[in-house]
Design an enzyme around this catalytic site. Structure first.
Site, PDB file in Angstrom:
ATOM      1  N   THR A 126      -5.172  -9.621   2.137  1.00  0.00           N
ATOM      2  CA  THR A 126      -3.803 -10.154   2.135  1.00  0.00           C
ATOM      3  C   THR A 126      -3.564 -11.222   3.196  1.00  0.00           C
ATOM      4  O   THR A 126      -4.154 -11.181   4.282  1.00  0.00           O
ATOM      5  CB  THR A 126      -2.804  -9.004   2.377  1.00  0.00           C
ATOM      6  N   GLU A 128      -1.120 -11.191   4.998  1.00  0.00           N
ATOM      7  CA  GLU A 128      -0.563 -10.499   6.174  1.00  0.00           C
ATOM      8  C   GLU A 128      -1.598 -10.428   7.297  1.00  0.00           C
ATOM      9  O   GLU A 128      -1.234 -10.229   8.459  1.00  0.00           O
ATOM     10  CB  GLU A 128      -0.130  -9.079   5.799  1.00  0.00           C
ATOM     11  N   TYR A 150       0.344  -2.299   8.687  1.00  0.00           N
ATOM     12  CA  TYR A 150      -0.230  -2.618   7.372  1.00  0.00           C
ATOM     13  C   TYR A 150      -1.282  -3.723   7.501  1.00  0.00           C
ATOM     14  O   TYR A 150      -2.395  -3.611   6.971  1.00  0.00           O
ATOM     15  CB  TYR A 150       0.896  -3.059   6.423  1.00  0.00           C
ATOM     16  N   LYS A 154      -5.280  -3.470   6.691  1.00  0.00           N
ATOM     17  CA  LYS A 154      -5.919  -4.355   5.714  1.00  0.00           C
ATOM     18  C   LYS A 154      -7.071  -5.146   6.352  1.00  0.00           C
ATOM     19  O   LYS A 154      -8.041  -5.489   5.683  1.00  0.00           O
ATOM     20  CB  LYS A 154      -4.893  -5.324   5.121  1.00  0.00           C
TER      21      LYS A 154
HETATM   22  P1  NDP Z   1       2.006  -1.831  -5.372  1.00  0.00           P
HETATM   23  O1  NDP Z   1       2.680  -1.252  -4.181  1.00  0.00           O
HETATM   24  O2  NDP Z   1       2.827  -2.267  -6.534  1.00  0.00           O
HETATM   25  O3  NDP Z   1       0.919  -0.789  -5.923  1.00  0.00           O
HETATM   26  C1  NDP Z   1       0.203   0.071  -5.056  1.00  0.00           C
HETATM   27  C2  NDP Z   1      -0.626   1.011  -5.885  1.00  0.00           C
HETATM   28  O4  NDP Z   1      -1.397   1.868  -5.012  1.00  0.00           O
HETATM   29  C3  NDP Z   1       0.179   1.953  -6.791  1.00  0.00           C
HETATM   30  O5  NDP Z   1      -0.489   2.082  -8.029  1.00  0.00           O
HETATM   31  C4  NDP Z   1       0.124   3.280  -6.030  1.00  0.00           C
HETATM   32  O6  NDP Z   1       0.234   4.402  -6.873  1.00  0.00           O
HETATM   33  C5  NDP Z   1      -1.290   3.197  -5.480  1.00  0.00           C
HETATM   34  N1  NDP Z   1      -1.515   4.163  -4.405  1.00  0.00           N
HETATM   35  C6  NDP Z   1      -0.798   4.321  -3.268  1.00  0.00           C
HETATM   36  N2  NDP Z   1      -1.304   5.339  -2.537  1.00  0.00           N
HETATM   37  C7  NDP Z   1      -2.364   5.847  -3.238  1.00  0.00           C
HETATM   38  C8  NDP Z   1      -3.275   6.900  -3.017  1.00  0.00           C
HETATM   39  N3  NDP Z   1      -3.209   7.650  -1.908  1.00  0.00           N
HETATM   40  N4  NDP Z   1      -4.224   7.152  -3.942  1.00  0.00           N
HETATM   41  C9  NDP Z   1      -4.291   6.401  -5.071  1.00  0.00           C
HETATM   42  N5  NDP Z   1      -3.458   5.370  -5.337  1.00  0.00           N
HETATM   43  C10 NDP Z   1      -2.495   5.097  -4.431  1.00  0.00           C
HETATM   44  O7  NDP Z   1       1.122  -3.047  -4.849  1.00  0.00           O
HETATM   45  P2  NDP Z   1       0.760  -4.455  -5.558  1.00  0.00           P
HETATM   46  O8  NDP Z   1       0.362  -4.202  -6.938  1.00  0.00           O
HETATM   47  O9  NDP Z   1       1.814  -5.440  -5.234  1.00  0.00           O
HETATM   48  O10 NDP Z   1      -0.511  -4.890  -4.696  1.00  0.00           O
HETATM   49  C11 NDP Z   1      -1.827  -4.485  -5.068  1.00  0.00           C
HETATM   50  C12 NDP Z   1      -2.726  -4.544  -3.842  1.00  0.00           C
HETATM   51  O11 NDP Z   1      -2.783  -5.863  -3.350  1.00  0.00           O
HETATM   52  C13 NDP Z   1      -2.261  -3.681  -2.675  1.00  0.00           C
HETATM   53  O12 NDP Z   1      -3.425  -3.224  -2.020  1.00  0.00           O
HETATM   54  C14 NDP Z   1      -1.521  -4.661  -1.790  1.00  0.00           C
HETATM   55  O13 NDP Z   1      -1.543  -4.214  -0.455  1.00  0.00           O
HETATM   56  C15 NDP Z   1      -2.353  -5.899  -1.996  1.00  0.00           C
HETATM   57  N6  NDP Z   1      -1.667  -7.164  -1.843  1.00  0.00           N
HETATM   58  C16 NDP Z   1      -0.501  -7.390  -2.523  1.00  0.00           C
HETATM   59  C17 NDP Z   1       0.123  -8.617  -2.456  1.00  0.00           C
HETATM   60  C18 NDP Z   1       1.394  -8.895  -3.179  1.00  0.00           C
HETATM   61  O14 NDP Z   1       2.070  -9.873  -2.825  1.00  0.00           O
HETATM   62  N7  NDP Z   1       1.753  -8.122  -4.192  1.00  0.00           N
HETATM   63  C19 NDP Z   1      -0.471  -9.725  -1.649  1.00  0.00           C
HETATM   64  C20 NDP Z   1      -1.732  -9.376  -1.024  1.00  0.00           C
HETATM   65  C21 NDP Z   1      -2.295  -8.142  -1.136  1.00  0.00           C
HETATM   66  P3  NDP Z   1       1.673   5.083  -7.180  1.00  0.00           P
HETATM   67  O15 NDP Z   1       2.295   4.219  -8.223  1.00  0.00           O
HETATM   68  O16 NDP Z   1       1.289   6.420  -7.687  1.00  0.00           O
HETATM   69  O17 NDP Z   1       2.412   5.113  -5.877  1.00  0.00           O
HETATM   70  P1  GDR Z   2       5.813  -8.969   2.762  1.00  0.00           P
HETATM   71  O1  GDR Z   2       6.881  -8.839   1.572  1.00  0.00           O
HETATM   72  O2  GDR Z   2       6.206  -8.224   3.964  1.00  0.00           O
HETATM   73  O3  GDR Z   2       5.524 -10.433   2.905  1.00  0.00           O
HETATM   74  O4  GDR Z   2       4.555  -8.203   2.116  1.00  0.00           O
HETATM   75  P2  GDR Z   2       8.431  -8.454   1.570  1.00  0.00           P
HETATM   76  O5  GDR Z   2       8.946  -8.953   0.269  1.00  0.00           O
HETATM   77  O6  GDR Z   2       8.662  -7.037   1.913  1.00  0.00           O
HETATM   78  O7  GDR Z   2       9.030  -9.348   2.778  1.00  0.00           O
HETATM   79  C1  GDR Z   2       8.970 -10.759   2.748  1.00  0.00           C
HETATM   80  C2  GDR Z   2       9.817 -11.328   3.879  1.00  0.00           C
HETATM   81  O8  GDR Z   2      11.199 -11.112   3.584  1.00  0.00           O
HETATM   82  C3  GDR Z   2      11.848 -10.682   4.769  1.00  0.00           C
HETATM   83  N1  GDR Z   2      13.056  -9.931   4.427  1.00  0.00           N
HETATM   84  C4  GDR Z   2      13.098  -8.754   3.770  1.00  0.00           C
HETATM   85  N2  GDR Z   2      12.102  -8.011   3.230  1.00  0.00           N
HETATM   86  C5  GDR Z   2      12.448  -6.884   2.566  1.00  0.00           C
HETATM   87  N3  GDR Z   2      11.486  -6.156   1.985  1.00  0.00           N
HETATM   88  N4  GDR Z   2      13.751  -6.468   2.476  1.00  0.00           N
HETATM   89  C6  GDR Z   2      14.783  -7.182   3.019  1.00  0.00           C
HETATM   90  O9  GDR Z   2      15.936  -6.798   2.923  1.00  0.00           O
HETATM   91  C7  GDR Z   2      14.432  -8.388   3.689  1.00  0.00           C
HETATM   92  N5  GDR Z   2      15.160  -9.346   4.304  1.00  0.00           N
HETATM   93  C8  GDR Z   2      14.326 -10.265   4.750  1.00  0.00           C
HETATM   94  C9  GDR Z   2      10.788  -9.831   5.481  1.00  0.00           C
HETATM   95  O10 GDR Z   2      11.139  -9.660   6.857  1.00  0.00           O
HETATM   96  C10 GDR Z   2       9.556 -10.669   5.247  1.00  0.00           C
HETATM   97  O11 GDR Z   2       9.456 -11.675   6.209  1.00  0.00           O
HETATM   98  C11 GDR Z   2       4.167  -8.392   0.765  1.00  0.00           C
HETATM   99  C12 GDR Z   2       3.525  -7.071   0.292  1.00  0.00           C
HETATM  100  O12 GDR Z   2       3.295  -7.165  -1.102  1.00  0.00           O
HETATM  101  C13 GDR Z   2       2.203  -6.828   0.995  1.00  0.00           C
HETATM  102  O13 GDR Z   2       1.551  -5.698   0.408  1.00  0.00           O
HETATM  103  C14 GDR Z   2       1.332  -8.064   0.832  1.00  0.00           C
HETATM  104  O14 GDR Z   2       0.103  -7.881   1.497  1.00  0.00           O
HETATM  105  C15 GDR Z   2       2.055  -9.295   1.369  1.00  0.00           C
HETATM  106  O15 GDR Z   2       3.267  -9.452   0.649  1.00  0.00           O
HETATM  107  C16 GDR Z   2       1.241 -10.566   1.180  1.00  0.00           C
END
Ligand code: NDP
Ligand code: GDR
Length: 345
Positions: A126, A128, A150, A154
């Site tokens: 990520t 992050e 987090y 990662k």
């Molecule tokens: P989500 O939060 O939507 O999905 C997370 C998944 O992990 C869910 O299916 C959840 O299952 C599963 N999970 C959590 N805990 C466990 C566990 N103990 N055992 C098995 N499965 C588990 O994440 P995204 O789809 O958005 O992201 C996918 C991956 O990419 C994550 O690793 C995230 O950190 C990473 N990532 C995401 C980005 C983004 O912007 N979306 C950017 C960069 C990286 P359940 O539904 O049962 O809770």
């Molecule tokens: P991020 O996503 O932390 O970048 O992680 P998020 O959407 O939670 O926050 C993005 C930015 O918005 C600001 N923010 C708020 N965020 C949330 N959630 N709620 C609020 O009310 C709010 N107001 C302002 C946050 O401070 C932050 O700066 C996501 C996740 O998908 C990670 O798993 C992944 O690795 C990174 O993106 C890339």
């Protein structure tokens, strides 16, 4: 014969889109399913693929269940997407986040070494990890400086993936993905929180959207495009790490303004800092309020990715830009608001 893939995190946003993509490509798709008290299959259902994937009980905390899933699926490609992925929660549950988001990668890599060392492994790294970014834009060469438990978890998962590639010769790659969103995004993330709330406000079902830091800037892309990048990484002869990003950055405030205009809400910003509010220009009603509860103990201020390497070597580029993404998400939530909103209990 069709290829077999195992996805951890198949019930998450990316897992659902990746399952759909791999099914379209003719894969047999297996998913590691953690047992929960609630229904976690809504995304797979919404994409119409829930009946086409084989769900295998297992948890990222439990190595034996991961090894069994690898055996049962005979997976040639493993996508480790499972994580405690919400940055905010990682301050409240740092140890769980370290276990699930960090150490789970080495469990999977060990299981793969034991069961099928010839399989190919994808780690969901990520942006992050760049955190307090040491360069703008950020590429595969930019040093890491994570700002949350987090991000730190990662980073461990990222380096152990590199290490297993270098020490054991595994085909293990990391995608350093910048934020990617969709109508299937979890409701706690800021983009979907905004579109879901504005849709309810537009339909009179809610009054105010409370947010934290409006100045945070992110490189937001569309999840459907990004899972294609994951797959392409595992089709390369040699494993490597790749940044996947759009190369555009926008603030949270810009996201709100754009979404409001699509929802036909005439929003104007008034005040500064904690006093800043989003006000309906016509009625004078406060629609967006700052709540310090949503600020983070340490913030990532600015992310913008340089995906040149992915473009040149994987032939990957995003199809959906910022405007297209906000439009897609806002319209999906406006359409949903008449019925139950997925992701909200
Ligand atoms: P989500 O939060 O939507 O999905 C997370 C998944 O992990 C869910 O299916 C959840 O299952 C599963 N999970 C959590 N805990 C466990 C566990 N103990 N055992 C098995 N499965 C588990 O994440 P995204 O789809 O958005 O992201 C996918 C991956 O990419 C994550 O690793 C995230 O950190 C990473 N990532 C995401 C980005 C983004 O912007 N979306 C950017 C960069 C990286 P359940 O539904 O049962 O809770
Ligand atoms: P991020 O996503 O932390 O970048 O992680 P998020 O959407 O939670 O926050 C993005 C930015 O918005 C600001 N923010 C708020 N965020 C949330 N959630 N709620 C609020 O009310 C709010 N107001 C302002 C946050 O401070 C932050 O700066 C996501 C996740 O998908 C990670 O798993 C992944 O690795 C990174 O993106 C890339």
């Amino acid at each position: 014969m069709s290829k077999s893939a195992l996805i951890s995190g198949i019930t998450g946003q990316d897992g659902a889109y990746l399952a759909q993509l791999l099914l379209e490509k003719g894969y047999a798709v297996h998913g590691l399913l953690a047992r929960r008290g609630t229904d976690t299959l809504w995304r797979l259902r919404e994409l119409g693929v829930v009946g086409e994937v084989n769900l295998i009980d297992g948890d990222l905390i439990d190595l034996s269940s991961m090894a069994r899933a690898l055996e049962r699926s005979a997976a040639e490609e493993i996508y480790n997407l499972g994580a405690q992925s919400f940055v905010g929660t990682s301050w409240d549950q740092p140890v769980l986040t370290a276990e699930v988001t960090g150490v789970s990668a080495v469990r999977f890599l060990e299981a793969m070494r034991l069961v099928n060392p010839r399989a190919r492994f994808y780690q969901a790294s990520t942006s992050e990890m760049f955190g307090k970014a040491q360069a703008v834009p950020q590429s595969e060469k930019t040093p890491f400086y994570p700002r949350s438990p987090y991000g730190v978890a990662k980073l461990y998962a990222h380096w152990i993936t590199v290490n297993y590639r270098e020490s054991h010769g595994l085909h293990a790659s990391s995608g350093i993905l910048f934020n990617h969103e969709s109508p299937l995004r979890g409701i706690e993330f800021v983009t979907r929180k905004i579109t879901a709330a504005l849709a309810r406000i537009r339909h009179g079902a809610d009054e105010v959207l409370e947010l934290g830091n409006l100045d945070a800037r992110r490189d937001w892309g569309f999840a459907g495009d990004y899972v294609e990048g994951m797959w392409r990484m595992l089709q390369q002869a040699e494993p490597d790490d790749y940044v996947i990003a759009t190369g555009e950055t926008h603030s949270v405030r810009e996201f709100v303004s754009r979404a409001a205009s699509i929802a036909d809400i005439d929003l104007e910003w008034r005040g500064e800092g904690l006093d800043e509010q989003g006000v309906d220009r016509v009625s004078g009603r406060v629609l967006v309020r700052i709540n310090p509860q949503f600020f983070r103990p340490a913030e990532v201020d600015l992310l913008i990715g340089d995906a040149t390497q992915a473009r040149e070597r994987l032939g990957w580029s995003p199809r959906v830009n910022f405007e297209g993404l906000v439009d897609m998400m806002m319209r999906a939530d406006l359409a949903r608001v008449a019925g139950p909103v997925p992701g909200i209990a």
